[in-house]
Design a protein around this motif. Structure first.
Motif, PDB file in Angstrom:
ATOM      1  N   ASP A  13      -2.707   3.046  -3.895  1.00 34.36           N
ATOM      2  CA  ASP A  13      -3.719   2.028  -3.343  1.00 34.36           C
ATOM      3  C   ASP A  13      -3.543   0.815  -3.905  1.00 34.36           C
ATOM      4  N   VAL A  14      -3.533  -0.410  -3.114  1.00 33.60           N
ATOM      5  CA  VAL A  14      -3.168  -1.672  -3.547  1.00 33.60           C
ATOM      6  C   VAL A  14      -4.435  -2.045  -4.546  1.00 33.60           C
ATOM      7  N   ASP A  15      -5.654  -1.895  -4.338  1.00 33.90           N
ATOM      8  CA  ASP A  15      -6.824  -2.354  -4.799  1.00 33.90           C
ATOM      9  C   ASP A  15      -6.646  -1.879  -6.471  1.00 33.90           C
ATOM     10  N   GLU A  16      -6.025  -0.566  -6.538  1.00 32.05           N
ATOM     11  CA  GLU A  16      -6.079   0.137  -7.954  1.00 32.05           C
ATOM     12  C   GLU A  16      -4.979  -0.258  -8.675  1.00 32.05           C
ATOM     13  N   GLN A  17      -3.981  -0.800  -7.763  1.00 36.21           N
ATOM     14  CA  GLN A  17      -2.540  -1.439  -8.487  1.00 36.21           C
ATOM     15  C   GLN A  17      -3.127  -2.874  -9.131  1.00 36.21           C
ATOM     16  N   VAL A  18      -3.818  -3.344  -8.484  1.00 37.37           N
ATOM     17  CA  VAL A  18      -4.475  -4.845  -8.885  1.00 37.37           C
ATOM     18  C   VAL A  18      -5.239  -4.622 -10.383  1.00 37.37           C
ATOM     19  N   ARG A  19      -6.139  -3.617 -10.320  1.00 38.85           N
ATOM     20  CA  ARG A  19      -6.823  -2.932 -11.477  1.00 38.85           C
ATOM     21  C   ARG A  19      -6.047  -2.750 -12.626  1.00 38.85           C
ATOM     22  N   PHE A  20      -5.050  -2.099 -12.219  1.00 37.32           N
ATOM     23  CA  PHE A  20      -4.018  -1.395 -13.530  1.00 37.32           C
ATOM     24  C   PHE A  20      -3.247  -2.732 -14.000  1.00 37.32           C
ATOM     25  N   PHE A  21      -3.045  -3.503 -13.116  1.00 32.90           N
ATOM     26  CA  PHE A  21      -2.281  -4.897 -13.688  1.00 32.90           C
ATOM     27  C   PHE A  21      -3.029  -5.568 -14.437  1.00 32.90           C
ATOM     28  N   ILE A  22      -4.451  -5.943 -14.060  1.00 32.50           N
ATOM     29  CA  ILE A  22      -5.183  -6.699 -14.926  1.00 32.50           C
ATOM     30  C   ILE A  22      -5.661  -6.239 -16.202  1.00 32.50           C
ATOM     31  N   ALA A  23      -6.061  -4.756 -16.127  1.00 35.15           N
ATOM     32  CA  ALA A  23      -6.337  -4.183 -17.335  1.00 35.15           C
ATOM     33  C   ALA A  23      -5.214  -4.109 -18.376  1.00 35.15           C
ATOM     34  N   ASN A  24      -3.856  -4.105 -17.915  1.00 34.26           N
ATOM     35  CA  ASN A  24      -2.764  -4.204 -19.020  1.00 34.26           C
ATOM     36  C   ASN A  24      -1.983  -5.523 -19.193  1.00 34.26           C
ATOM     37  N   THR A  25      -2.470  -6.571 -18.564  1.00 35.42           N
ATOM     38  CA  THR A  25      -1.881  -7.841 -18.625  1.00 35.42           C
ATOM     39  C   THR A  25      -2.802  -8.951 -19.099  1.00 35.42           C
TER      40      THR A  25
ATOM     41  N   THR B 264       6.999  -3.015   7.991  1.00 30.60           N
ATOM     42  CA  THR B 264       7.161  -4.695   7.593  1.00 30.60           C
ATOM     43  C   THR B 264       5.565  -5.047   7.441  1.00 30.60           C
ATOM     44  N   GLU B 265       4.724  -4.879   8.527  1.00 29.88           N
ATOM     45  CA  GLU B 265       3.436  -5.486   8.378  1.00 29.88           C
ATOM     46  C   GLU B 265       2.560  -4.781   7.424  1.00 29.88           C
ATOM     47  N   LYS B 266       2.834  -3.429   7.105  1.00 27.02           N
ATOM     48  CA  LYS B 266       1.979  -2.935   6.007  1.00 27.02           C
ATOM     49  C   LYS B 266       2.229  -3.310   4.721  1.00 27.02           C
ATOM     50  N   VAL B 267       3.771  -3.624   4.312  1.00 32.04           N
ATOM     51  CA  VAL B 267       4.172  -4.046   3.265  1.00 32.04           C
ATOM     52  C   VAL B 267       3.679  -5.444   2.942  1.00 32.04           C
ATOM     53  N   ILE B 268       3.772  -6.213   3.899  1.00 27.91           N
ATOM     54  CA  ILE B 268       3.541  -7.804   3.744  1.00 27.91           C
ATOM     55  C   ILE B 268       1.710  -7.474   3.560  1.00 27.91           C
ATOM     56  N   ALA B 269       1.100  -6.912   4.048  1.00 29.40           N
ATOM     57  CA  ALA B 269      -0.532  -6.873   4.204  1.00 29.40           C
ATOM     58  C   ALA B 269      -0.877  -6.272   2.625  1.00 29.40           C
ATOM     59  N   MET B 270      -0.207  -5.119   2.142  1.00 29.76           N
ATOM     60  CA  MET B 270      -0.255  -4.750   0.815  1.00 29.76           C
ATOM     61  C   MET B 270      -0.063  -5.864  -0.249  1.00 29.76           C
ATOM     62  N   ALA B 271       1.020  -6.596  -0.041  1.00 29.46           N
ATOM     63  CA  ALA B 271       1.395  -7.544  -1.003  1.00 29.46           C
ATOM     64  C   ALA B 271       0.443  -8.878  -1.130  1.00 29.46           C
ATOM     65  N   LEU B 272      -0.043  -9.082   0.305  1.00 30.92           N
ATOM     66  CA  LEU B 272      -0.958 -10.228   0.338  1.00 30.92           C
ATOM     67  C   LEU B 272      -2.254  -9.932  -0.229  1.00 30.92           C
ATOM     68  N   ARG B 273      -2.598  -8.592  -0.062  1.00 28.84           N
ATOM     69  CA  ARG B 273      -3.722  -8.041  -0.844  1.00 28.84           C
ATOM     70  C   ARG B 273      -3.843  -8.330  -2.103  1.00 28.84           C
ATOM     71  N   TRP B 274      -2.593  -7.865  -2.721  1.00 29.22           N
ATOM     72  CA  TRP B 274      -2.451  -7.931  -4.231  1.00 29.22           C
ATOM     73  C   TRP B 274      -2.438  -9.276  -4.668  1.00 29.22           C
ATOM     74  N   LEU B 275      -1.832 -10.134  -3.963  1.00 30.93           N
ATOM     75  CA  LEU B 275      -1.889 -11.631  -4.562  1.00 30.93           C
ATOM     76  C   LEU B 275      -3.249 -12.337  -4.422  1.00 30.93           C
TER      77      LEU B 275
END
Length: 326
Positions: free
Chosen positions: A181-193, A217-228
């Protein structure tokens, strides 16, 4: 006898511990001899804005060191009794080309105080060059922090701390997983960085398997954009995207990711991608202070331009990130 050994060990450790001393026109933080002289590795910040990072011997700059002058110019290499020793035939000035490295657990324990890159007489660093009388400093380092929602690079904390101590502009990246899940990835990065003022913008490593990016392609770009977007909201600065030149051209160009700065991997030629700021030109680099092959990067500009880029787009005091997400 055991108590004596413990006390002697404590005294020795205290003698080797970095100290902070104001003397004359500067403040020194680093190793000192028992007689109170600058001895070993240390950093001296002078009142005129100059900063020296490097080795000392009996109060003199001695051995490998880097002087960063207030105007952004640099002298790097060997020092002897307080004076910089310019190698014969040298046709460049350190900082005219800005080299960096990107690292993770695969480089093991890095000796940050010893980092240098072999170059030719013009200051050009090439893949695999092992020894030369001419050297370039490592002026920035991008290091892996997290991957997905469970992987935390075991060398990150040490690398992050040591880079700052040695005056290396530092940055951190997250390796995107398409199965978490991309939102969980964001939280994980922030918590450790815990990015701080003066650090490089956060980086998204977008090198997912080609089958995944080709078929979804569209899914990957959407996930990347959400993270960014979420990471920008937290840190207050726009992130950078790392990817291959070919991925950019075939899958990312002209999409919602077009407006971001890029760190591009391309071996053999400079990137053609728009907005590239960092070029990873080899994955087989040799760097003194690292016992394993390492990726070497080139910033698009000189050292003054790197400092300007960080001032404009890097982490700022007013947007200092919190170590934990809310």
């Amino acid at each position: 006898m055991c108590l004596v050994a413990v006390l002697l060990s404590a005294v020795a450790a205290d003698a080797a511990a970095p100290r902070e001393v104001r003397r004359g026109s500067g403040v020194y933080v680093g190793e000192m001899s028992e007689s109170g002289k600058y001895h070993g590795y240390g950093v001296c910040r002078y009142d005129n804005g100059n900063v020296y990072y490097g080795y000392w011997k009996n109060d003199f700059k001695e051995g490998l060191g880097r002087m960063v002058y207030a105007d952004g110019t640099i002298e790097f290499g060997t020092w002897s009794r307080g004076r910089y020793v310019k190698p014969a035939g040298m046709k460049f000035r350190a900082g005219s080309r800005v080299y960096g490295i990107d690292v993770s657990k695969y480089q093991k324990t890095i000796r940050w105080t010893q980092l240098s890159l072999s170059a030719d007489a013009r200051g050009v660093v090439s893949a695999g060059k092992k020894k030369s009388r001419y050297v370039q400093p490592v002026l920035f380092a991008l290091m892996k922090s997290t991957e997905g929602v469970t992987v935390r690079d075991p060398q990150f904390d040490r690398n992050f701390r040591e880079a700052r101590r040695c005056g290396v502009v530092r940055g951190a990246y997250h390796f995107l997983s398409t199965t978490s899940d991309v939102d969980e990835q964001v939280r994980f990065f922030i918590a450790n960085t815990p990015l701080e003022p003066g650090d490089f913008p956060p980086v998204l490593d977008l090198e997912v398997p080609e089958k995944a990016i080709r078929e979804h392609t569209e899914k990957v770009i959407a996930m990347a954009l959400r993270w960014l977007v979420l990471v920008e909201k937290h840190y207050g600065v726009k992130p950078v995207i790392y990817t291959y030149e070919r991925y950019y051209k075939e899958y990312l160009r002209g999409t919602a990711l077009e407006g971001y700065d890029y760190w591009i991997a391309r071996y053999g030629k400079k990137p053609d991608a728009r907005h590239w700021e960092v070029w990873q030109f080899t994955e087989k680099g040799v760097c003194k202070g690292i016992d394993h092959r390492v990726d070497i990067d080139l910033f698009r500009g000189d050292y003054k331009e790197l400092r300007d880029y960080i001032a404009r787009k890097g982490i700022k005091a007013k947007s200092k990130a919190k170590s934990k997400s809310k």
